[in-house]
Design a protein around this motif. Sequence first.
Motif, mmCIF file in Angstrom:
data_model
loop_
_atom_site.group_PDB
_atom_site.id
_atom_site.type_symbol
_atom_site.label_atom_id
_atom_site.label_comp_id
_atom_site.label_asym_id
_atom_site.label_seq_id
_atom_site.Cartn_x
_atom_site.Cartn_y
_atom_site.Cartn_z
ATOM 1 N N LEU A 1 0.833 -1.202 0.000
ATOM 2 C CA LEU A 1 0.000 0.000 0.000
ATOM 3 C C LEU A 1 0.872 1.258 0.000
ATOM 4 O O LEU A 1 0.615 2.212 -0.742
ATOM 5 C CB LEU A 1 -0.905 -0.025 1.242
ATOM 6 C CG LEU A 1 -1.906 1.106 1.416
ATOM 7 C CD1 LEU A 1 -2.907 1.123 0.257
ATOM 8 C CD2 LEU A 1 -2.640 0.961 2.746
ATOM 9 N N ALA A 2 1.932 1.237 0.815
ATOM 10 C CA ALA A 2 2.818 2.410 0.922
ATOM 11 C C ALA A 2 3.499 2.726 -0.413
ATOM 12 O O ALA A 2 3.919 3.854 -0.653
ATOM 13 C CB ALA A 2 3.862 2.183 2.019
ATOM 14 N N GLY A 3 3.596 1.708 -1.273
ATOM 15 C CA GLY A 3 4.227 1.905 -2.577
ATOM 16 C C GLY A 3 3.279 2.455 -3.627
ATOM 17 O O GLY A 3 3.685 2.696 -4.762
ATOM 18 N N CYS A 4 2.009 2.631 -3.271
ATOM 19 C CA CYS A 4 1.018 3.124 -4.239
ATOM 20 C C CYS A 4 0.685 4.587 -3.951
ATOM 21 O O CYS A 4 0.594 4.976 -2.795
ATOM 22 C CB CYS A 4 -0.284 2.325 -4.124
ATOM 23 S SG CYS A 4 -0.078 0.586 -4.459
ATOM 24 N N PRO A 5 0.474 5.380 -5.012
ATOM 25 C CA PRO A 5 0.070 6.766 -4.767
ATOM 26 C C PRO A 5 -1.339 6.868 -4.171
ATOM 27 O O PRO A 5 -1.625 7.765 -3.396
ATOM 28 C CB PRO A 5 0.135 7.416 -6.155
ATOM 29 C CG PRO A 5 0.219 6.306 -7.140
ATOM 30 C CD PRO A 5 0.673 5.077 -6.434
ATOM 31 N N ARG A 6 -2.214 5.913 -4.531
ATOM 32 C CA ARG A 6 -3.585 5.917 -4.022
ATOM 33 C C ARG A 6 -3.991 4.503 -3.635
ATOM 34 O O ARG A 6 -3.470 3.533 -4.198
ATOM 35 C CB ARG A 6 -4.559 6.386 -5.109
ATOM 36 C CG ARG A 6 -4.488 7.855 -5.424
ATOM 37 C CD ARG A 6 -5.188 8.137 -6.734
ATOM 38 N NE ARG A 6 -5.011 9.526 -7.110
ATOM 39 C CZ ARG A 6 -5.899 10.481 -6.843
ATOM 40 N NH1 ARG A 6 -7.012 10.195 -6.220
ATOM 41 N NH2 ARG A 6 -5.665 11.720 -7.202
ATOM 42 N N MET B 1 -5.588 9.219 -1.457
ATOM 43 C CA MET B 1 -4.134 9.410 -1.489
ATOM 44 C C MET B 1 -3.450 8.679 -0.330
ATOM 45 O O MET B 1 -3.918 8.712 0.799
ATOM 46 C CB MET B 1 -3.832 10.911 -1.378
ATOM 47 C CG MET B 1 -2.349 11.216 -1.379
ATOM 48 S SD MET B 1 -2.026 12.962 -1.047
ATOM 49 C CE MET B 1 -2.481 13.066 0.681
ATOM 50 N N VAL B 2 -2.333 8.017 -0.634
ATOM 51 C CA VAL B 2 -1.541 7.366 0.411
ATOM 52 C C VAL B 2 -0.365 8.274 0.758
ATOM 53 O O VAL B 2 0.447 8.603 -0.108
ATOM 54 C CB VAL B 2 -1.011 5.989 -0.055
ATOM 55 C CG1 VAL B 2 -0.190 5.324 1.036
ATOM 56 C CG2 VAL B 2 -2.150 5.078 -0.501
ATOM 57 N N MET B 3 -0.282 8.709 1.996
ATOM 58 C CA MET B 3 0.845 9.538 2.412
ATOM 59 C C MET B 3 1.775 8.720 3.321
ATOM 60 O O MET B 3 2.903 8.453 2.968
ATOM 61 C CB MET B 3 0.324 10.800 3.133
ATOM 62 C CG MET B 3 1.387 11.760 3.623
ATOM 63 S SD MET B 3 2.416 12.482 2.307
ATOM 64 C CE MET B 3 1.346 13.751 1.662
ATOM 65 N N LYS B 4 1.258 8.336 4.470
ATOM 66 C CA LYS B 4 2.083 7.564 5.409
ATOM 67 C C LYS B 4 1.243 6.415 5.947
ATOM 68 O O LYS B 4 0.074 6.601 6.294
ATOM 69 C CB LYS B 4 2.488 8.509 6.562
ATOM 70 C CG LYS B 4 3.609 8.003 7.428
ATOM 71 C CD LYS B 4 4.957 8.335 6.861
ATOM 72 C CE LYS B 4 6.087 8.019 7.813
ATOM 73 N NZ LYS B 4 7.365 7.895 7.112
ATOM 74 N N VAL B 5 1.847 5.229 6.001
ATOM 75 C CA VAL B 5 1.146 4.051 6.483
ATOM 76 C C VAL B 5 1.738 3.649 7.821
ATOM 77 O O VAL B 5 2.963 3.635 7.990
ATOM 78 C CB VAL B 5 1.288 2.878 5.469
ATOM 79 C CG1 VAL B 5 0.546 1.648 5.953
ATOM 80 C CG2 VAL B 5 0.795 3.288 4.088
ATOM 81 N N VAL B 6 0.871 3.333 8.770
ATOM 82 C CA VAL B 6 1.366 2.877 10.071
ATOM 83 C C VAL B 6 0.940 1.415 10.267
ATOM 84 O O VAL B 6 -0.133 1.006 9.852
ATOM 85 C CB VAL B 6 0.838 3.761 11.233
ATOM 86 C CG1 VAL B 6 -0.671 3.726 11.350
ATOM 87 C CG2 VAL B 6 1.495 3.394 12.561
ATOM 88 N N VAL B 7 1.848 0.641 10.836
ATOM 89 C CA VAL B 7 1.513 -0.731 11.238
ATOM 90 C C VAL B 7 1.375 -0.688 12.753
ATOM 91 O O VAL B 7 2.345 -0.362 13.455
ATOM 92 C CB VAL B 7 2.632 -1.714 10.827
ATOM 93 C CG1 VAL B 7 2.335 -3.112 11.354
ATOM 94 C CG2 VAL B 7 2.775 -1.746 9.307
ATOM 95 N N SER B 8 0.178 -0.937 13.237
ATOM 96 C CA SER B 8 0.011 -0.915 14.684
ATOM 97 C C SER B 8 -0.166 -2.338 15.182
ATOM 98 O O SER B 8 -0.481 -3.248 14.417
ATOM 99 C CB SER B 8 -1.140 0.004 15.103
ATOM 100 O OG SER B 8 -2.298 -0.335 14.404
ATOM 101 N N ASN B 9 0.092 -2.502 16.443
ATOM 102 C CA ASN B 9 0.202 -3.837 16.978
ATOM 103 C C ASN B 9 -0.275 -3.835 18.441
ATOM 104 O O ASN B 9 0.324 -3.163 19.272
ATOM 105 C CB ASN B 9 1.691 -4.220 16.897
ATOM 106 C CG ASN B 9 1.940 -5.611 17.357
ATOM 107 O OD1 ASN B 9 1.238 -6.524 16.965
ATOM 108 N ND2 ASN B 9 2.916 -5.768 18.230
ATOM 109 N N LYS B 10 -1.327 -4.582 18.682
ATOM 110 C CA LYS B 10 -1.879 -4.572 20.043
ATOM 111 C C LYS B 10 -1.321 -5.714 20.899
ATOM 112 O O LYS B 10 -1.370 -5.651 22.119
ATOM 113 C CB LYS B 10 -3.404 -4.662 19.990
ATOM 114 C CG LYS B 10 -4.034 -3.430 19.312
ATOM 115 C CD LYS B 10 -5.509 -3.284 19.643
ATOM 116 C CE LYS B 10 -6.099 -2.021 19.066
ATOM 117 N NZ LYS B 10 -6.552 -2.158 17.648
ATOM 118 N N SER B 11 -0.815 -6.766 20.245
ATOM 119 C CA SER B 11 -0.416 -7.948 21.025
ATOM 120 C C SER B 11 0.955 -7.817 21.644
ATOM 121 O O SER B 11 1.739 -6.995 21.237
ATOM 122 C CB SER B 11 -0.466 -9.178 20.149
ATOM 123 O OG SER B 11 0.402 -9.013 19.047
#
Length: 382
Positions: free
Chosen positions: A361-366, A372-382
């Motif tokens: 996803l981060a490699g795509c403009p949209r 629009m894709v600007m910044k992607v976060v990977v969140s983790n609850k475990s």
Amino acid sequence: MTAGISKGLFLTGPREFEAQERILPPPAADEVQLAVRSTTLCGSDLHYFQKGCNGSIEVREPLCLGHEAAGEVVAIGSNVTNPRVGDRVAVECGIPCEACDLCLSNRYNLCEKLRFRGSGSAWPHFQGTMQTRINHPAKWVHLLPPEVSYDEGALLEPLAVAVHACRRAGVQPGSTCTIIGAGPIGLLCAIAARNAGCVKIAIADVVADRVAFAVEKTFADTGFVVTSKRAGSPEESLAMARDTAKSIAGLTLVNGSTLGPTDYTFECTGIEVCAQSAIFATKRGGKVVLVGMGTPNVSLPISDASAREVDIVPVWRYANCYGEALQIVEASRKDSSGPQVAEMITHRCEGVVNVAEALALAGCPRDEDGKMVMKVVVSNKS
Ligand SMILES: [Zn+2]
Ligand SMILES: [Zn+2]
């Protein structure tokens, strides 16, 4: 405390990951153990993902990516008094030797022995933060105040790059700047430059969405969409660079004044024609800060820079910048009329098992919905 398990995806080749569970020993005396909560993705993660390398840095064993991260302290070593279990911290991912001349003169970003998480430069690789748990030196984590989120904590890393760029430029109050590249680093340079006293900020990019976003969210005062085309010759490239610089200098600000060449230009793309534009866009006696990377050998109009004493200032990561980066985040939170650092996070993936999806996803403009894709976060609850 007994050894635990950290789960993560480890890169084995271009677009290839292997899920691994690695034994994590209890933290050493000076370390803390963190449950990683947020990792924001960066261009270098993307290079590793797409090509299996980052420029000349190769991946020689499975590599866990990620270096813009924040987490929760779940255990501390026997010598650690601060932070404490339960504290929320940002992770500074580069660990310098602390003994060489550069470390001793506060330029530890240049330490030859520095190990950086999620990079293939150290051997064995210093594994990144796209895993559930890491042990990290207590000295290299930064306590987050309660109102600052894990996502914002993760963004302190690229913001530290921007703070360092402004320090290297010596940004003065009342000055003006141009930012070339309206991606996350460009936006963060805008915030850091404003914080350092810049009063007029122009931003340029080939992507109209990004320029509009930067201006709409008040990161920049004015913006210019550069026409994307490939130069057929070195002369044509310089002519294009001059045209772009002229268009930027001709931008009109809200008060009706014309921008003109600026005191500083932050080049955040790493593209040759942009670095050329950066020189032309800068005032006599001004500075070009090379923040973007990616082209190892760049041809620049040096005689123009010389004749106008335009300094060219390269930057490499940051040293002692997390404190100021945190102040910027706190100040921006208090002023809702200004840009919010976390606004640049446009997409979220839950769980480190979804890292590959997040990187794609981060490699795509949209995204699929056209957003629009600007910044992607990977969140983790475990
Ligand atoms: Zn990064
Ligand atoms: Zn050192």
